[in-house]
Motif scaffolding. Sequence first.
Motif, PDB file in Angstrom:
ATOM      1  N   PRO A 101       0.787  -1.242   0.000  1.00  8.77           N
ATOM      2  CA  PRO A 101       0.000   0.000   0.000  1.00  8.77           C
ATOM      3  C   PRO A 101       0.813   1.283   0.000  1.00  8.77           C
ATOM      4  N   SER A 102       2.059   1.243   0.493  1.00 13.13           N
ATOM      5  CA  SER A 102       2.853   2.476   0.547  1.00 13.13           C
ATOM      6  C   SER A 102       4.337   2.160   0.415  1.00 13.13           C
ATOM      7  N   PRO A 103       4.775   1.647  -0.758  1.00  9.54           N
ATOM      8  CA  PRO A 103       6.156   1.190  -0.904  1.00  9.54           C
ATOM      9  C   PRO A 103       7.204   2.301  -0.873  1.00  9.54           C
ATOM     10  N   GLY A 104       6.769   3.558  -0.934  1.00 11.89           N
ATOM     11  CA  GLY A 104       7.729   4.646  -0.812  1.00 11.89           C
ATOM     12  C   GLY A 104       8.303   4.791   0.583  1.00 11.89           C
ATOM     13  N   CYS A 105       7.599   4.220   1.585  1.00 10.85           N
ATOM     14  CA  CYS A 105       8.103   4.361   2.955  1.00 10.85           C
ATOM     15  C   CYS A 105       7.943   3.099   3.782  1.00 10.85           C
ATOM     16  N   SER A 106       7.415   2.017   3.209  1.00 14.39           N
ATOM     17  CA  SER A 106       7.181   0.816   4.002  1.00 14.39           C
ATOM     18  C   SER A 106       7.228  -0.423   3.124  1.00 14.39           C
ATOM     19  N   ASN A 107       7.655  -1.548   3.734  1.00 20.71           N
ATOM     20  CA  ASN A 107       7.628  -2.826   3.012  1.00 20.71           C
ATOM     21  C   ASN A 107       6.334  -3.593   3.280  1.00 20.71           C
ATOM     22  N   GLU A 108       5.367  -2.958   3.956  1.00 22.10           N
ATOM     23  CA  GLU A 108       4.127  -3.644   4.308  1.00 22.10           C
ATOM     24  C   GLU A 108       3.474  -4.270   3.075  1.00 22.10           C
ATOM     25  N   LYS A 109       3.028  -5.507   3.269  1.00 24.08           N
ATOM     26  CA  LYS A 109       2.312  -6.226   2.222  1.00 24.08           C
ATOM     27  C   LYS A 109       0.985  -6.709   2.805  1.00 24.08           C
ATOM     28  N   ILE A 110      -0.109  -6.395   2.124  1.00 24.55           N
ATOM     29  CA  ILE A 110      -1.423  -6.835   2.556  1.00 24.55           C
ATOM     30  C   ILE A 110      -1.926  -7.882   1.575  1.00 24.55           C
ATOM     31  N   ARG A 111      -2.283  -9.051   2.106  1.00 24.35           N
ATOM     32  CA  ARG A 111      -2.859 -10.109   1.280  1.00 24.35           C
ATOM     33  C   ARG A 111      -4.367 -10.012   1.400  1.00 24.35           C
TER      34      ARG A 111
END
Length: 198
Positions: free
Chosen positions: A114-124
């Motif tokens: 959702p916000s790869p410019g500042c986070s590696n978060e991945k939502i499945r």
Amino acid sequence: MSARATYEVLSHTERLRNKVFAIFTDDVVMPGGDTAKRDYMVHVGAVGVVAVDDDGRVALVRQYRPAVRQVLWELPAGLVDVEGEPLVDAAARELAEEVDLTAATWDLLTEVHPSPGCSNEKIRLFLARDIAPVPDGDRHARTHEEAEMELHWIDLDAAVGMALSGEITNAACLVGVLGAAHARDRGWKTLRPAASAT
């Protein structure tokens, strides 16, 4: 065609850590040889559920988010924070805890940064169908912001309109609603097995 830069990381410094994420600063070699500092979040990951009932409605919730100081339209969703828990089981747990629902049919809808410019978060994002209520005696006691969440059943096409009009701004919700409508219009043939989520 030029070779892609390697972006070598010269140093990696942790700034903050809690149970959900850590903040790091890296010194990274840029194309041309300059070095730049880059701050970002390493996140535990998340799952979201696009629950669609037999009437073609999607289950949405309203949840307060302190970072934006707004109540947003969202999917039932939560963190991947139980050691060894399969991702689809995490999704089923969140569906039960947040909106008192179960589903007999699970598919992987899509996966989102959702916000790869500042986070590696991945939502499945999982599609849940064949919906039923959790029995009264088995329901989760919700606390904090979740205590005020209410389930809203929205016609999927109406939810698409909400996404495109800017009424839905939560990235996972927006992608999930649009993805579910796309999959429905193709007879659900674009779905992947729930166990294929990584």
